[in-house]
Structures are given as C-alpha cells and as structure tokens.
Design a protein around this motif. Structure first.
Motif, mmCIF file in Angstrom:
data_model
loop_
_atom_site.group_PDB
_atom_site.id
_atom_site.type_symbol
_atom_site.label_atom_id
_atom_site.label_comp_id
_atom_site.label_asym_id
_atom_site.label_seq_id
_atom_site.Cartn_x
_atom_site.Cartn_y
_atom_site.Cartn_z
ATOM 1 N N GLN A 191 -9.442 -1.798 -7.040
ATOM 2 C CA GLN A 191 -9.660 -3.058 -6.316
ATOM 3 C C GLN A 191 -8.433 -3.433 -5.477
ATOM 4 O O GLN A 191 -8.549 -3.801 -4.306
ATOM 5 C CB GLN A 191 -9.985 -4.198 -7.285
ATOM 6 N N THR A 192 -7.255 -3.297 -6.089
ATOM 7 C CA THR A 192 -6.026 -3.614 -5.362
ATOM 8 C C THR A 192 -5.842 -2.653 -4.196
ATOM 9 O O THR A 192 -5.392 -3.041 -3.113
ATOM 10 C CB THR A 192 -4.815 -3.541 -6.316
ATOM 11 N N THR A 193 -6.202 -1.374 -4.409
ATOM 12 C CA THR A 193 -6.162 -0.402 -3.314
ATOM 13 C C THR A 193 -6.997 -0.898 -2.146
ATOM 14 O O THR A 193 -6.547 -0.887 -0.998
ATOM 15 C CB THR A 193 -6.695 0.972 -3.794
ATOM 16 N N GLY A 194 -8.192 -1.379 -2.449
ATOM 17 C CA GLY A 194 -9.085 -1.886 -1.398
ATOM 18 C C GLY A 194 -8.443 -3.038 -0.631
ATOM 19 O O GLY A 194 -8.545 -3.104 0.604
ATOM 20 N N GLU A 195 -7.763 -3.922 -1.362
ATOM 21 C CA GLU A 195 -7.125 -5.071 -0.700
ATOM 22 C C GLU A 195 -5.985 -4.618 0.217
ATOM 23 O O GLU A 195 -5.832 -5.120 1.326
ATOM 24 C CB GLU A 195 -6.598 -6.056 -1.760
ATOM 25 N N VAL A 196 -5.193 -3.663 -0.270
ATOM 26 C CA VAL A 196 -4.069 -3.182 0.545
ATOM 27 C C VAL A 196 -4.600 -2.420 1.769
ATOM 28 O O VAL A 196 -4.061 -2.555 2.871
ATOM 29 C CB VAL A 196 -3.098 -2.325 -0.307
ATOM 30 N N LEU A 197 -5.676 -1.659 1.579
ATOM 31 C CA LEU A 197 -6.257 -0.945 2.724
ATOM 32 C C LEU A 197 -6.785 -1.930 3.766
ATOM 33 O O LEU A 197 -6.632 -1.720 4.969
ATOM 34 C CB LEU A 197 -7.384 -0.015 2.272
ATOM 35 N N ALA A 198 -7.392 -3.028 3.277
ATOM 36 C CA ALA A 198 -7.888 -4.044 4.218
ATOM 37 C C ALA A 198 -6.723 -4.650 4.992
ATOM 38 O O ALA A 198 -6.829 -4.916 6.196
ATOM 39 C CB ALA A 198 -8.661 -5.125 3.462
ATOM 40 N N LEU A 199 -5.606 -4.845 4.305
ATOM 41 C CA LEU A 199 -4.423 -5.385 4.978
ATOM 42 C C LEU A 199 -3.896 -4.390 6.021
ATOM 43 O O LEU A 199 -3.572 -4.770 7.149
ATOM 44 C CB LEU A 199 -3.337 -5.707 3.938
ATOM 45 N N LEU A 200 -3.873 -3.108 5.658
ATOM 46 C CA LEU A 200 -3.389 -2.105 6.613
ATOM 47 C C LEU A 200 -4.315 -2.039 7.829
ATOM 48 O O LEU A 200 -3.865 -1.831 8.958
ATOM 49 C CB LEU A 200 -3.284 -0.731 5.940
ATOM 50 N N ARG A 201 -5.618 -2.242 7.587
ATOM 51 C CA ARG A 201 -6.544 -2.244 8.718
ATOM 52 C C ARG A 201 -6.211 -3.392 9.667
ATOM 53 O O ARG A 201 -6.251 -3.247 10.890
ATOM 54 C CB ARG A 201 -7.986 -2.355 8.205
ATOM 55 N N ARG A 202 -5.839 -4.559 9.091
ATOM 56 C CA ARG A 202 -5.438 -5.699 9.941
ATOM 57 C C ARG A 202 -4.136 -5.392 10.683
ATOM 58 O O ARG A 202 -3.954 -5.799 11.826
ATOM 59 C CB ARG A 202 -5.247 -6.955 9.091
ATOM 60 N N VAL A 203 -3.232 -4.714 10.017
ATOM 61 C CA VAL A 203 -1.963 -4.353 10.659
ATOM 62 C C VAL A 203 -2.240 -3.523 11.906
ATOM 63 O O VAL A 203 -1.654 -3.722 12.967
ATOM 64 C CB VAL A 203 -1.051 -3.566 9.670
ATOM 65 N N ASN A 204 -3.198 -2.611 11.765
ATOM 66 C CA ASN A 204 -3.564 -1.761 12.897
ATOM 67 C C ASN A 204 -4.339 -2.544 13.963
ATOM 68 O O ASN A 204 -3.998 -2.504 15.149
ATOM 69 C CB ASN A 204 -4.389 -0.574 12.382
ATOM 70 N N ALA A 205 -5.358 -3.273 13.534
ATOM 71 C CA ALA A 205 -6.260 -3.912 14.495
ATOM 72 C C ALA A 205 -5.633 -5.138 15.154
ATOM 73 O O ALA A 205 -5.761 -5.342 16.359
ATOM 74 C CB ALA A 205 -7.569 -4.294 13.794
ATOM 75 N N GLU A 206 -4.949 -5.977 14.354
ATOM 76 C CA GLU A 206 -4.451 -7.245 14.900
ATOM 77 C C GLU A 206 -3.058 -7.104 15.514
ATOM 78 O O GLU A 206 -2.730 -7.790 16.466
ATOM 79 C CB GLU A 206 -4.424 -8.321 13.805
ATOM 80 N N LEU A 207 -2.252 -6.228 14.954
ATOM 81 C CA LEU A 207 -0.886 -6.084 15.471
ATOM 82 C C LEU A 207 -0.736 -4.857 16.365
ATOM 83 O O LEU A 207 0.303 -4.656 16.983
ATOM 84 C CB LEU A 207 0.125 -6.007 14.317
ATOM 85 N N GLY A 208 -1.771 -4.020 16.395
ATOM 86 C CA GLY A 208 -1.717 -2.836 17.244
ATOM 87 C C GLY A 208 -0.741 -1.772 16.756
ATOM 88 O O GLY A 208 -0.310 -0.920 17.526
ATOM 89 N N VAL A 209 -0.389 -1.834 15.472
ATOM 90 C CA VAL A 209 0.577 -0.875 14.931
ATOM 91 C C VAL A 209 -0.112 0.473 14.682
ATOM 92 O O VAL A 209 -1.191 0.533 14.099
ATOM 93 C CB VAL A 209 1.200 -1.409 13.620
#
Ligand SMILES: Nc1ncnc2c1ncn2[C@@H]1O[C@H](COP(=O)(O)OP(=O)(O)OP(=O)(O)O)[C@@H](O)[C@H]1O
Ligand SMILES: [Mg+2]
Length: 356
Positions: A191-209
């Motif tokens: 479950q925590t993996t899923g949360e961190v992956l969702a955060l990394l997806r935001r890092v990519n999508a919202e910050l363009g990293v």
C-alpha cells in the motif's frame, strides 16, 4: 511547489541541443579486481519521461545510475546529460550537473541527527541558497510530498512511507530536472509503495521531472514507466516502450520479469492441474491490444460448432491497454477442435503472440 518552468535547469532547455536528456553511448564500467559492472550500454532517456531499469541483483543497475550523476566515471563510452558530455566538464561544472539531478534510495539515507526540515534544507544550503529562500523552498517541497507541518519531527518518528517522502522532498528541494530512484519502494509494503508511486507520478506530471528508476518489480514499471530497459550481467538485453515489452518480451530474462506481473497464463503446475480437471483440448490465447487472435475466436468457434469453457486467465491493463491471456477448454468434433486450435496458433504466430 512551483512548476519546473522556474527551475534553473529548464532555463537552459532552449539552449539544449535536441536529443535525449540523458544519453549513454557504449558505456562500460570496470571495477578494480576485474568486475565489469556495466558492459557497453547505449540508451537514451527523453525529457519528461519515466524510464525504468530492471534486472536481478548484481546486474549493474545502481552502477548505471551512478554513472548518470557522475558518482562513477565510465571506463569506456560517453555519458551525456542535457547534451553535455560529463567527461568534458570540470569539477565545478560537474557539481552543477549533480545539482540538477536528485536521487532517492531504498533505505532513504536520511540524516538521523537532523529534523525533517533539516534534511530537506541540507542540499539547499550546500548549493548556497540563502537562508530565507532555502526555508521557503524546503517547506514548499514538504508540502508537495504531503508532509507540511512535519518539519520539526525526526526521521525515526516517521513511517517508512513518510521517510521516503522526506527523501523525495530533499531530492526535489533544489528543483532538479532529473530524479534518479534506486529501489525507492523496495523497503515498503504494497500500500505504501502505491502511495509513493502516486507521488512519483505527480513529480513527473506536475513538475515535469524526468525520472529514471531502478526496480526489480515489474508492477512498478507497469504503474509508472514509459520505457524500460532490462539488464543482465552489465548489459541491456532488451529495452523498449513498456506495453511492447510486456506484450512481446524477446529475451528470457524479460519474459520471466513480465510473467511475474501478469497472472494470465497458467504456469507448469497449474497447467498439469487443468489437464487433469478438463479432458477437452486446452488452448491459451493471448489478449494483446490490436492483435487478431481474440477477434478471430468467436466466429471461429461458431463456424466449427466448437463449445468452450473458460478455465483460467486474466486480463489487466498496461499503460491503459488490455494485456493478459485466457485459457479455454475446447469441446467438439476432434477435427473441428484441432482446426480451431491450429488457426488460433497461426493468428497468434502471425502477430508474434502465439497460442498453445
Ligand atoms: N565499488 C565497487 N567496487 C567493486 N565492485 C563493485 C562496486 N560496485 C559494484 N560492484 C560490482 O558490480 C556489479 C554490479 O553492481 P550493482 O550494484 O551495480 O548491481 P545492481 O544491479 O544494482 O544490484 P542490486 O539489485 O543488488 O542492487 C556487482 O558484481 C558488484 O559486486
Ligand atoms: Mg543496486
């Protein structure tokens, strides 16, 4: 956290020559003692993409990542970041490149003696950011990862998932254009993996990293990556767009990794049990986007007057496209059943998918 438009790295984007943001050309790394950790690797990571690297322990994944942020220097070949050949840069310029690259780790690597805020402030102070600005950016980063208000706590007071969020905030504080993740979720529960992956997806999508991540879990690749490279003994044995690699793995190592993430086809033991239970002809039909096997199935059964029972299988999604397989027991006249099985196999082979 503000978008990367304000990041120093992206201000250079216009001046950057076209081509991948990260480029490895025939890169090898030998360690003293004769270990060739990375062996003639060529690959490119496009700006704004998420690139996965999978492979067994010792395959050379971490070394590859360390070559990108010049913590290791190649024994042969070239590493380019943002069009700059790292071998041609002086120490000061290399420090600049490293600041444009954040990194997170399996064991989080936080300073235990520092508070959460202190951890996130660290790279900013190292980069010479003024006190007030550093604090503003650190708090912004903590807010982005969902840890606003936790700045005064110490890492040991946090859960694993929260610690990795601090790691991500620290890595992003200097607003890098690239984030390298070395098994960032391997120490976390699903479950925590899923949360961190969702955060990394935001890092990519919202910050363009642009993200390069190492993992041994194909689920992580499936959830996050655009492209993936599979490493074995220092070499990249296969790479490509994630759906293509999942749907048509060409290398045995890739097939084994992909198999662990797709619960469609029966394994050896399951196949034996199915044979015991179902006396008819068993066929496994791949479900691959845009391939003719499934489309051919129902008209074929009708034409031949063949009945079926669905006995095993599963279809999931990879990057929004269906992928999986179903196993059917076919019943009918012997010749009709064989004709159906043969035609499905041919349709599968035509498209490279195969049916058995
Ligand atoms: N500093 C070093 N000195 C000598 N050998 C090294 C060094 N770092 C890595 N190696 C060797 O290089 C090979 C690749 O190591 P690396 O850590 O890159 O693999 P990995 O794919 O990240 O493995 P894991 O999944 O276990 O983290 C291994 O044989 C390792 O022992
Ligand atoms: Mg490693």
């Amino acid at each position: 956290m503000s978008p990367q438009g304000t990041a120093p790295y992206d201000e250079q984007a216009a001046a950057r020559p076209p081509g991948p943001l990260i480029e490895l050309l025939g890169v090898s790394k030998d360690f003293p003692g004769g270990t060739r950790a990375v062996d003639d690797v060529t690959l490119g990571v496009e700006t704004g993409s998420v690139f996965g690297i999978v492979g067994h322990s010792g395959a050379g994944k971490s070394t590859l990542l360390r070559l990108v942020n010049s913590l290791e220097t190649p024994s042969a070949g070239r590493v380019r970041v943002g069009g700059r050949d790292l071998a041609e840069l002086g120490e000061r310029q290399l420090r600049g490149v490293r600041r444009e690259i954040g990194m997170i780790f399996q064991q989080f690597n936080l300073f235990r003696s520092r508070t959460v805020l202190g951890n996130v402030l660290y790279p900013l102070r190292l980069a010479g950011t003024g006190k007030a600005e550093a604090r503003r950016r650190a708090e912004e980063a903590l807010e982005f990862v969902g840890l606003a208000g936790h700045g005064a706590r110490h890492p040991e007071q946090l859960s694993g998932g929260q610690r990795q969020r601090v790691g991500i905030a620290r890595a992003l504080a200097t607003r890098p254009g690239i984030l390298l993740c070395d098994e960032a979720t391997s120490a976390l529960d699903p479950q925590t993996t899923g949360e961190v992956l969702a955060l990394l997806r935001r890092v990519n999508a919202e910050l363009g990293v642009t993200i390069v991540l190492i993992t041994h879990e194909m689920e992580v690749v499936r959830a996050l990556c655009d492209r993936v490279a599979v490493m074995e003994d220092g070499r990249v044995v296969e790479s490509g767009e994630v759906y293509e690699v999942f749907a048509r793995p060409r290398h045995a190592t890739t097939a084994a990794f992909v198999g662990s993430a797709l619960h469609g086809a029966p394994d050896g033991e399951q196949w034996e049990r199915l044979r015991d239970r179902y006396p008819g002809r068993l066929v496994t039909v791949p479900v691959v986007d845009g391939e003719p096997v499934m489309a051919r199935l129902s008209p074929l059964l009708r034409e031949r007057g063949v009945d079926f029972t669905l006995v095993h299988g599963g279809v999931g999604e990879v990057r929004g496209r269906p992928l999986g397989s179903v196993t059917l027991e076919l019943r009918g006249g012997e010749r009709d059943v064989e004709a159906v099985a043969a035609e499905l196999a041919a349709a599968g082979e035509l498209s490279g998918a195969g049916a058995r």
